[in-house]
Design an enzyme around this catalytic site. Structure first.
Site, short mmCIF file in Angstrom:
data_model
loop_
_atom_site.label_atom_id
_atom_site.label_comp_id
_atom_site.label_asym_id
_atom_site.label_seq_id
_atom_site.Cartn_x
_atom_site.Cartn_y
_atom_site.Cartn_z
N ILE A 37 44.38 98.56 60.23
CA ILE A 37 45.15 97.69 59.35
C ILE A 37 46.16 98.54 58.60
O ILE A 37 45.80 99.56 58.00
CB ILE A 37 44.24 96.96 58.34
CG1 ILE A 37 43.10 96.24 59.05
CG2 ILE A 37 45.06 95.97 57.50
CD1 ILE A 37 42.09 95.61 58.10
N TYR A 52 64.63 90.39 54.00
CA TYR A 52 63.23 90.08 54.29
C TYR A 52 63.13 89.06 55.42
O TYR A 52 62.35 89.24 56.37
CB TYR A 52 62.56 89.55 53.03
CG TYR A 52 61.09 89.21 53.20
CD1 TYR A 52 60.14 90.22 53.26
CD2 TYR A 52 60.67 87.89 53.30
CE1 TYR A 52 58.79 89.91 53.42
CE2 TYR A 52 59.33 87.57 53.46
CZ TYR A 52 58.40 88.59 53.52
OH TYR A 52 57.07 88.28 53.68
#
Length: 288
Positions: A8, A156
């Protein structure tokens, strides 16, 4: 039952931290979790959260997804120790809002390097081994901002749109090898990224102009923004449960969302390919 090796990214806080802790704390101990972060000096919150799982089912490692050498070193170590990665969760990300013309180009470059190229780098490292073993899961943490654009979130949105395209392009090929790639289109999650929304970017106000600055402030304070926040916001714990449910789904899908309201929200775009639904929704941010 064989232990699944999980990697992760972006585990110093937020969804990454919560997901790593949730998997490492699984009662059956079926996951070996590599919780990675760019700066391991920021590991204290994770250390406190996982407690005795540290060094047992959870291992903290340094990984800067924007650096080729860091990615190479990390995955070389994992393959040496475990021989495989069963599950990759691409979570590392940067979120901010600003008028595009008011920030240095480097700001957008860094967003793209982290949110898109960072995921691409890690995916490249796991695909050959997963294909060879004909087994593996890749989960990319996306956003409703990867399907529909939002005012003043240009960099973004661009990065998340790119991640959507990458995932869609890979899905059919990887399925030939029983490898599955999924996107989670999250809405608002109360992470440190969200809490720092709009941060100090030293905007070039002359380039932006007073009228545009007023529009940004108006949009962030609008009833539409506030109602959207209330409807869609989740805690990081709730978001982590969504990630775990995707990991454990026996019939992996390409795209998941975390709320029914978001599925309806994203359908705006697909119902009208002219883009008028999207524009109409965005204009609500500037209504009084």
């Amino acid at each position: 039952m064989a232990v699944s090796v999980v990697v992760i990214t972006g585990c110093s806080s937020g969804i990454g931290l919560a997901t790593a802790a949730r998997l490492a704390g699984d009662d059956s101990k079926k996951y070996k979790v590599y919780a990675t972060m760019r700066d391991t000096s920021r590991k204290q919150q994770l250390v406190q959260t996982v407690g005795d799982a540290l060094g047992q089912t959870l291992f903290i490692r340094e990984l800067d997804v924007t650096k080729d050498e860091s990615v190479e070193a990390f995955f070389s170590q994992v393959y040496e120790e475990d021989g495989r990665v069963d599950i990759l969760v691409n979570n590392a990300g940067i979120l901010t809002t600003y008028p595009l013309e008011g920030v240095p180009f480097e700001v957008n470059r860094q967003i793209m390097e982290t949110n898109f190229f960072g995921a691409l780098r890690t995916i490249q490292k796991v695909i050959p081994n997963m294909k060879k073993r004909r087994s593996g899961r890749i989960i990319n943490i996306g956003s409703m901002a990867g399907v529909i654009g939002f005012p003043f979130s240009d960099g973004y949105c661009a990065a998340k749109f790119a991640l959507e395209g990458l995932s869609e392009s890979l899905v059919a090929v990887l399925k030939q090898f029983d490898v599955h790639i999924s996107m989670i289109a999250f809405g608002l999650v109360m992470t440190p990224l969200l809490q720092g929304l709009g941060g100090n970017l030293n905007l070039n106000e002359d380039a932006v102009g007073e009228e545009t600055l007023e529009l940004m402030q108006k949009g962030m304070a609008s009833k539409h923004w506030q109602s959207t926040s209330v409807d869609f916001i989740q805690t990081v714990g709730q978001a982590a449960e969504v990630v775990v449910s995707v990991i454990e789904d026996p019939n992996p899908k390409l795209r998941y969302t975390n709320r029914e309201e978001i599925r309806e929200f994203l359908s705006l775009k697909l119902k009208d390919l002219s883009g008028e639904n999207v524009v109409a929704h965005q204009m609500k941010y500037f209504e009084t």
